[in-house]
Motif scaffolding. Sequence first.
Motif, PDB file in Angstrom:
ATOM      1  N   GLU A 167       0.833  -1.209   0.000  1.00 44.03           N
ATOM      2  CA  GLU A 167       0.000   0.000   0.000  1.00 44.03           C
ATOM      3  C   GLU A 167       0.866   1.257   0.000  1.00 44.03           C
ATOM      4  N   HIS A 194       1.761   5.917  -7.488  1.00 45.98           N
ATOM      5  CA  HIS A 194       0.643   6.764  -7.908  1.00 45.98           C
ATOM      6  C   HIS A 194       1.070   8.224  -7.951  1.00 45.98           C
ATOM      7  N   ASP A 232      -4.992   4.656 -11.344  1.00 39.91           N
ATOM      8  CA  ASP A 232      -5.843   4.640 -10.159  1.00 39.91           C
ATOM      9  C   ASP A 232      -5.144   3.928  -8.997  1.00 39.91           C
ATOM     10  N   GLU A 258      -6.294   2.644  -6.178  1.00 39.43           N
ATOM     11  CA  GLU A 258      -6.939   1.415  -5.705  1.00 39.43           C
ATOM     12  C   GLU A 258      -6.659   0.243  -6.644  1.00 39.43           C
ATOM     13  N   GLU A 274      -3.004  -0.863  -6.083  1.00 39.46           N
ATOM     14  CA  GLU A 274      -2.917  -1.612  -4.820  1.00 39.46           C
ATOM     15  C   GLU A 274      -3.484  -3.014  -4.966  1.00 39.46           C
ATOM     16  N   ALA A 275      -4.728  -3.086  -5.471  1.00 43.33           N
ATOM     17  CA  ALA A 275      -5.426  -4.369  -5.552  1.00 43.33           C
ATOM     18  C   ALA A 275      -4.701  -5.340  -6.483  1.00 43.33           C
TER      19      ALA A 275
END
Length: 351
Positions: free
Chosen positions: A257, A264, A301, A303, A306-307
Motif C-alpha cells: 500500500e 501513484h 488509479d 486502488e 494496490e489491488a
Amino acid sequence: MDAFYASIEQRDHPEYRGKPIVVGGSPQGRGGVVATASYEARKFGIRSAMSSKKAVQLCKDVIFIRPRFEVYKEASRRIREIFHRHTDLIEPLSLDEAFLDVTEDKQGIGSAIEIAKQIRQAIKDELQLTASAGVSVSKFVAKIASDMNKPDGLTFIGPSKVEQFMETLPVEKFFGVGKVTAEKMKKMNLHTGADLKKLTEAELTRHFGKPGKFYYKIVRGIDERAVQPHRETKSVGAEDTFSFDLTTQEEMNAELEKIALTVHDRLYRNNLKGRTITLKIKYHDFKQVTRSHSFEQLTSDLEIIEATAKQLLMSTDLDNKKIRLLGISLSNFGDAVSKQKREETDQLKLF
C-alpha cells in the motif's frame, strides 16, 4: 523546488506557515505515507516516503494535509513557462524538478548563473515560492549542486572544480547508489569519490556490474548525457528493501500500500497512465521473481494499483517465504485505444 507540495500549502493557508506539516496520507488505521514534509517538519527527521505513523512519533504536533495534485500541477505548468522564457531545452524529472540547457539562452544574457538568479526571482515574484538551483557543466553535478544550499539557494560548480568536488562526495550521493550498494561500498572501505577513483574501470565493473563504468567516468567529472526535452518514459515504479524480512501477508500488503502510493504520486507528477502493472519480489535468499498483469485500458488509479499488486502477490508461493524487497511498476504507456478504433484498425489490416 523547495518542499514543493508543502510550500504551496503554506502559501495558500497562512495558518500552516512556520508549522511542521506533512502532505500525504493520514496516520490513522494502517497509516499513510509522507509525500512531502515542510522544512519545519524536516527538523524533526521527517522525510518523504516515511510512514505517517513514524512522522507522528517524531513530531506529535505535525499537521497532515491531503494532497491537492491539480493545484501542484498548475504551479508546475507556470514554472515551466518561466523556464521557456530562457530556453526550450528542458528535461522535466517531475512536477518540481527539471534540467535546463542554457548554452543558447533566448534572452542573450550570456551567464548561466544570472539566468538561474532570474528564474528563481521570477518564481518567487509570480508564484510566491522558492526554488534552489545548481549550475555546472553536466547534469550530474548540477543536480547535486541544486541540493547543497536548500532552501532558496544557488550553487555554482565551475569546470575547474568539478573533479575535486566529485572526490569529496560521499558514495551515497552518487546517482544509482542505493542503500544496499552504499553499504557494500563502505564494507570495501569506499566512502568517497576519491576512494572510488582508486579503482580501475575493470575493478568497479567486476564489483558493481554495468554501473561500475558510470562510476568510473562520473568520479572524474565525465558526464556527457544531453538534456533531453522529449525523453520517453518507459516505466514508473518504486521499491523498498526492508530492515527486517516480511513473513506475514498482512505485513506484505501494508508495505504494498505504501509503495503503491509512491507509484501513484510519480504517475500523477508526470501525467502518465499505463496498462501493465508489475510486481517485483526478492526473497531473503536473494531469489527474485516478477509477476505482471495488463489491462485493456490505461490506468493510474491508486486502488487498482494496490489491488492488482496484492493479487499478483497472492499468485506467488508465499508458504514459509521471507521477503526482503517489494516493488511495483507501471509500463506500457500511451493513449487508450477505443473499441471502435481497434475494430477500424483490424478491418484495415484485412485489406
